[in-house]
Design a protein around this motif. Structure first.
Motif, PDB file in Angstrom:
ATOM      1  N   VAL A   1      36.427  37.818  37.807  1.00 45.22           N
ATOM      2  CA  VAL A   1      37.338  36.715  37.516  1.00 45.22           C
ATOM      3  C   VAL A   1      38.700  37.256  37.070  1.00 45.22           C
ATOM      4  O   VAL A   1      38.813  38.366  36.563  1.00 45.22           O
ATOM      5  N   LEU A   2      39.713  36.434  37.289  1.00 48.87           N
ATOM      6  CA  LEU A   2      41.069  36.768  36.866  1.00 48.87           C
ATOM      7  C   LEU A   2      41.285  36.186  35.466  1.00 48.87           C
ATOM      8  O   LEU A   2      41.170  34.972  35.275  1.00 48.87           O
ATOM      9  N   SER A   3      41.570  37.044  34.499  1.00 47.75           N
ATOM     10  CA  SER A   3      41.719  36.617  33.106  1.00 47.75           C
ATOM     11  C   SER A   3      43.120  36.929  32.603  1.00 47.75           C
ATOM     12  O   SER A   3      43.765  37.875  33.073  1.00 47.75           O
ATOM     13  N   THR A   4      43.576  36.155  31.615  1.00 45.93           N
ATOM     14  CA  THR A   4      44.850  36.479  30.992  1.00 45.93           C
ATOM     15  C   THR A   4      44.672  37.680  30.069  1.00 45.93           C
ATOM     16  O   THR A   4      43.614  37.878  29.478  1.00 45.93           O
TER      17      THR A   4
ATOM     18  N   ALA B   1      52.292  39.951  41.958  1.00 47.35           N
ATOM     19  CA  ALA B   1      51.382  41.068  41.723  1.00 47.35           C
ATOM     20  C   ALA B   1      52.220  42.310  41.444  1.00 47.35           C
ATOM     21  O   ALA B   1      53.225  42.559  42.123  1.00 47.35           O
ATOM     22  N   LEU B   2      51.844  43.071  40.438  1.00 44.28           N
ATOM     23  CA  LEU B   2      52.619  44.235  40.034  1.00 44.28           C
ATOM     24  C   LEU B   2      52.271  45.470  40.853  1.00 44.28           C
ATOM     25  O   LEU B   2      51.109  45.711  41.191  1.00 44.28           O
ATOM     26  N   SER B   3      53.290  46.267  41.131  1.00 42.13           N
ATOM     27  CA  SER B   3      53.093  47.572  41.755  1.00 42.13           C
ATOM     28  C   SER B   3      52.595  48.553  40.696  1.00 42.13           C
ATOM     29  O   SER B   3      52.604  48.260  39.490  1.00 42.13           O
ATOM     30  N   GLU B   4      52.176  49.727  41.120  1.00 43.02           N
ATOM     31  CA  GLU B   4      51.719  50.736  40.172  1.00 43.02           C
ATOM     32  C   GLU B   4      52.849  51.142  39.224  1.00 43.02           C
ATOM     33  O   GLU B   4      52.622  51.349  38.027  1.00 43.02           O
TER      34      GLU B   4
ATOM     35  N   VAL C   1      43.902  43.904  40.605  1.00 43.79           N
ATOM     36  CA  VAL C   1      45.262  43.372  40.579  1.00 43.79           C
ATOM     37  C   VAL C   1      45.717  43.084  39.151  1.00 43.79           C
ATOM     38  O   VAL C   1      44.916  42.755  38.275  1.00 43.79           O
ATOM     39  N   VAL C   2      47.004  43.243  38.917  1.00 42.73           N
ATOM     40  CA  VAL C   2      47.645  42.803  37.681  1.00 42.73           C
ATOM     41  C   VAL C   2      48.788  41.881  38.081  1.00 42.73           C
ATOM     42  O   VAL C   2      49.642  42.249  38.891  1.00 42.73           O
ATOM     43  N   VAL C   3      48.775  40.668  37.552  1.00 40.87           N
ATOM     44  CA  VAL C   3      49.755  39.643  37.910  1.00 40.87           C
ATOM     45  C   VAL C   3      50.639  39.347  36.706  1.00 40.87           C
ATOM     46  O   VAL C   3      50.159  39.227  35.581  1.00 40.87           O
ATOM     47  N   LEU C   4      51.943  39.250  36.962  1.00 46.09           N
ATOM     48  CA  LEU C   4      52.904  38.825  35.942  1.00 46.09           C
ATOM     49  C   LEU C   4      53.352  37.412  36.266  1.00 46.09           C
ATOM     50  O   LEU C   4      53.760  37.124  37.388  1.00 46.09           O
ATOM     51  N   MET C   5      53.285  36.516  35.281  1.00 46.83           N
ATOM     52  CA  MET C   5      53.753  35.134  35.429  1.00 46.83           C
ATOM     53  C   MET C   5      54.851  34.854  34.414  1.00 46.83           C
ATOM     54  O   MET C   5      54.807  35.353  33.292  1.00 46.83           O
TER      55      MET C   5
ATOM     56  N   ALA D   1      56.679  35.914  29.585  1.00 44.11           N
ATOM     57  CA  ALA D   1      55.858  36.904  30.281  1.00 44.11           C
ATOM     58  C   ALA D   1      54.385  36.809  29.884  1.00 44.11           C
ATOM     59  O   ALA D   1      54.037  36.948  28.714  1.00 44.11           O
ATOM     60  N   LEU D   2      53.554  36.591  30.898  1.00 40.13           N
ATOM     61  CA  LEU D   2      52.101  36.503  30.712  1.00 40.13           C
ATOM     62  C   LEU D   2      51.429  37.308  31.806  1.00 40.13           C
ATOM     63  O   LEU D   2      51.765  37.154  32.985  1.00 40.13           O
ATOM     64  N   LEU D   3      50.484  38.155  31.428  1.00 41.62           N
ATOM     65  CA  LEU D   3      49.772  39.008  32.380  1.00 41.62           C
ATOM     66  C   LEU D   3      48.365  38.483  32.648  1.00 41.62           C
ATOM     67  O   LEU D   3      47.718  37.932  31.762  1.00 41.62           O
TER      68      LEU D   3
END
Length: 234
Positions: free
Chosen positions: A94-97, A221-224, A59-63, A108-110
Motif C-alpha cells: 500500500v501507498l502510505s504517507t 514521483a521522485l527521482s533518485e 516509489v516515493v511521491v511528493l504532493m 510538502a507531503l511524502l
C-alpha cells in the motif's frame, strides 16, 4: 514478475480484470505490440491503454497538499488520497504517507510503498529537517528564537523537552520554523506556548527537497536524486 501480477500490484485491477485487459490487447509495448501474460517486458516499456505504467514498487511521491484534506483514511471528508489516481489505493504494498499534515496545514507531503524508506525518513536518529512557513495572529515577543533553540522547551502534557528548533523571523507576524522531530501539532503548540496563535501553516521543505513550483494539489514521483535531497540539509 509476471505481467498479470505486476499490473494487479500496481492497482490496475484484480488479476482477473488484468487478464481480461491483456486478452483485449489493452496492454502493449511502446511499439504498439500487444503483450501476453508471460511476455518478458521491462516496466518502462509497458503501456496500459496507451499510457505508461505508474511508477514501480519502491516509489516515493511528493504532493503539494492543499488545505482541507486529511491524511488518515479513518477520517471523514476529503483525503489526500483523493488527489491521486484511484488505482493508487489498490497498490500492493500500500501507498502510505510519510508522516502527516493536519487538515489546516498545506505543503510538502511524502508518500511511499517502501516501508524501509518510510522508517528511514521518520526515524528520530535521522533528524530530517522540516521547514514551515508560519503566519501568526499577533506580533512575536522577540524571545521565541532563543526559546525554540534552547533544547529545553516543554509542551503541555509532555515529559520530554523538544529538540532545538530553528526560527527565522521574517516580520513581526511571519516566520520560518525548522523542526527536527514531528510531535503532534508541534508547530502550533510551540507558538501557543508563547501566547500566540498560528493562523496559517505551510510545510515548504523536507530536508533540501522543496516544492519547486509543484501546483497545489499536484504530485510527482521522485527521482533518485530528488529522494537523496530529503536527507540533505541546505
Amino acid at each position: 514478475m509476471r505481467l498479470v501480477k505486476l499490473l494487479a500490484n500496481l492497482g490496475y485491477g484484480s488479476r482477473k480484470e488484468v487478464q481480461t485487459a491483456i486478452r483485449h490487447g489493452w496492454v502493449t509495448d511502446r511499439d504498439g505490440k500487444a503483450l501476453k501474460a508471460d511476455s518478458p517486458t521491462a516496466h518502462e516499456n509497458i503501456l496500459f491503454d496507451d499510457e505508461p505504467l505508474d511508477p514501480a514498487q519502491g516509489v516515493v511521491v511528493l504532493m503539494n497538499k492543499p488545505l482541507g484534506y486529511t491524511c488518515s483514511i479513518k477520517d471523514k471528508g476529503r483525503l489526500v488520497y483523493d488527489l491521486l489516481p484511484d488505482r493508487f489505493r489498490m497498490r500492493k504494498p500500500v501507498l502510505s504517507t510519510i508522516g502527516r499534515l493536519d487538515k489546516e496545514t498545506s505543503g510538502a507531503l511524502l508518500f511511499t510503498d517502501d516501508g524501509t524508506f518510510l522508517h528511514k525518513v521518520i526515524s528520530p536518529k535521522a533528524e530530517v529537517p522540516k521547514v514551515y512557513e508560519v503566519t501568526l495572529d499577533r506580533p512575536m515577543k522577540g524571545d521565541e528564537a532563543a526559546l525554540f533553540a534552547s533544547g529545553g522547551m516543554m509542551l503541555e502534557s509532555e515529559v520530554k523537552p523538544l529538540k532545538p528548533a530553528g526560527l527565522e523571523v521574517l516580520d513581526e507576524t511571519h516566520a520560518r520554523l525548522i523542526l527536527h522531530e514531528g510531535r503532534y501539532h508541534q508547530a502550533r503548540r510551540m507558538f501557543a506556548a508563547t501566547g500566540n496563535h498560528v493562523t496559517a501553516l505551510t510545510r515548504s521543505r523536507i530536508g533540501a527537497l522543496g516544492l519547486d513550483g509543484l501546483e497545489e494539489g499536484g504530485w510527482k514521483a521522485l527521482s533518485e536524486d530528488e529522494k537523496a535531497l530529503i536527507f540533505a540539509a541546505e
